[in-house]
Design a protein around this motif. Structure first.
Motif, PDB file in Angstrom:
ATOM      1  N   ALA A 128      44.047  24.086  45.716  1.00 33.35           N
ATOM      2  CA  ALA A 128      44.788  24.734  44.631  1.00 33.35           C
ATOM      3  C   ALA A 128      43.895  25.722  43.892  1.00 33.35           C
ATOM      4  N   GLU A 129      42.649  25.345  43.638  1.00 29.65           N
ATOM      5  CA  GLU A 129      41.715  26.244  42.945  1.00 29.65           C
ATOM      6  C   GLU A 129      41.428  27.487  43.782  1.00 29.65           C
ATOM      7  N   GLN A 130      41.332  27.319  45.101  1.00 27.12           N
ATOM      8  CA  GLN A 130      41.100  28.475  45.971  1.00 27.12           C
ATOM      9  C   GLN A 130      42.277  29.443  45.910  1.00 27.12           C
ATOM     10  N   LEU A 131      43.477  28.922  45.966  1.00 27.12           N
ATOM     11  CA  LEU A 131      44.653  29.795  45.900  1.00 27.12           C
ATOM     12  C   LEU A 131      44.815  30.390  44.501  1.00 27.12           C
ATOM     13  N   ASP A 132      44.456  29.618  43.475  1.00 27.14           N
ATOM     14  CA  ASP A 132      44.494  30.152  42.101  1.00 27.14           C
ATOM     15  C   ASP A 132      43.571  31.356  41.962  1.00 27.14           C
ATOM     16  N   ARG A 133      42.455  31.321  42.663  1.00 35.49           N
ATOM     17  CA  ARG A 133      41.512  32.453  42.615  1.00 35.49           C
ATOM     18  C   ARG A 133      42.175  33.726  43.130  1.00 35.49           C
ATOM     19  N   ILE A 134      42.929  33.616  44.207  1.00 33.76           N
ATOM     20  CA  ILE A 134      43.634  34.771  44.754  1.00 33.76           C
ATOM     21  C   ILE A 134      44.695  35.249  43.777  1.00 33.76           C
ATOM     22  N   VAL A 135      45.420  34.300  43.173  1.00 34.04           N
ATOM     23  CA  VAL A 135      46.444  34.660  42.184  1.00 34.04           C
ATOM     24  C   VAL A 135      45.812  35.371  40.990  1.00 34.04           C
ATOM     25  N   GLU A 136      44.689  34.836  40.520  1.00 34.12           N
ATOM     26  CA  GLU A 136      44.018  35.427  39.342  1.00 34.12           C
ATOM     27  C   GLU A 136      43.562  36.857  39.608  1.00 34.12           C
ATOM     28  N   LEU A 137      42.980  37.093  40.766  1.00 32.67           N
ATOM     29  CA  LEU A 137      42.542  38.446  41.111  1.00 32.67           C
ATOM     30  C   LEU A 137      43.728  39.393  41.244  1.00 32.67           C
TER      31      LEU A 137
END
Length: 287
Positions: free
Chosen positions: A183-192
């Motif tokens: 989830a944190e990895q995908l959140d990183r993509i969302v945040e960018l």
């Protein structure tokens, strides 16, 4: 002509090389523009080389030897400069590492792993450990730290390249990390994406063929140099600058972009997958 600001050639092999290039060019009475006549590179590109901040391409080194009459000096020492730049990254990746910092646009496609520029620490670590199972912890951490440092280019408002990442849906649905870390990895993509640093697109799992099925590629374009293509496998990579081949891959990338979901729909899919991992509702990958 007036000489430029002095360069401290004792700082590194690249600055020594660059200082010598500037000295020979100015000794010949050539401006940056005059030196570059007949070859497709910009004066900013050349100035960066002279300051030791950019590697010398082989074709430009040969051009320098012809124009300056230096009997092959710059061609012979290109490899020395490249070796001197070696850090925690594989030798075959170093040209890409430098190119990323100067790119105007980066277009990446990956079906097997989330690209390095988008990875979190846990994701990068599991990839490094899977590729080098016998490596010592310190060596692994050096590799992970070096990979994460590349993402700093997204933090500079003035030099951030346009970055386009096309990913296969399996990267969302086939986790290689525990649920919360995924989830944190995908959140990183969302945040960018929400910060307008990147544009992601997802190629859905449809069972139908699509362009570039057999390759993971990165295409980089520059304001002052020809485009570069990078193709990578597990333990090797190849940087290609042949104009015809680069163009062929860029056309295939455009066809892949057309086959992918829209950026908005892709972002919704990434958000939903992250939420599923957080809530323990991972989708069946056969859906």
């Amino acid at each position: 002509m007036a000489r430029g600001k002095d360069i401290d050639g004792s700082m590194s092999v690249p600055t020594f090389y660059g200082k010598e290039l500037r000295w020979k060019r100015e000794e010949a009475g050539l401006s940056l523009e005059a030196f570059l006549e007949g070859i497709f590179y910009g004066k900013t590109f050349l100035s960066d080389i002279e300051r030791g901040e950019r590697r010398m391409p082989l074709d430009l080194a040969r051009h320098a030897d012809r124009v300056l009459g230096t009997d092959g000096f710059f061609e012979r020492h290109c490899e020395d400069v490249r070796k001197a730049r070696r850090g925690p990254h594989a030798a075959y990746f170093e040209k890409v590492l430098e190119a990323e910092k100067h790119a105007e646009c980066i277009e990446e496609w990956s079906a097997m792993a989330i690209p390095g520029l988008l990875q979190t620490g846990p994701y990068a670590r599991v990839l490094v450990e899977s590729a080098h199972p016998a490596a010592l912890d310190d060596w692994v951490e050096e590799k992970v730290t070096g990979r994460l440092a590349r993402a700093r280019l997204f933090e500079d408002n003035h030099s951030t390249p346009e970055y386009w990442a096309i990913l296969h849906e399996s990267l969302l649905t086939d986790p290689i990390l525990p649920p919360l870390e995924m989830a944190e990895q995908l959140d990183r993509i969302v945040e960018l994406t929400e910060r307008r640093r990147i544009t992601p697109q997802i190629v859905p799992r449809t069972g139908r063929p699509y362009p570039l099925m057999a390759a993971s590629i990165k295409v980089m374009t520059f304001p002052d140099a020809p485009p570069l293509l990078y193709i990578e496998a597990s333990y090797s990579g190849d940087t290609i600058d042949d104009p015809a081949l680069v163009q062929q891959y860029r056309k295939a990338y455009d066809r892949l972009r057309a086959a992918a979901l829209s950026p908005a729909a892709s972002l919704d899919m990434i958000r939903a997958a992250a939420e599923d991992y957080r809530n323990g509702k991972q989708r069946d990958r056969l859906e």
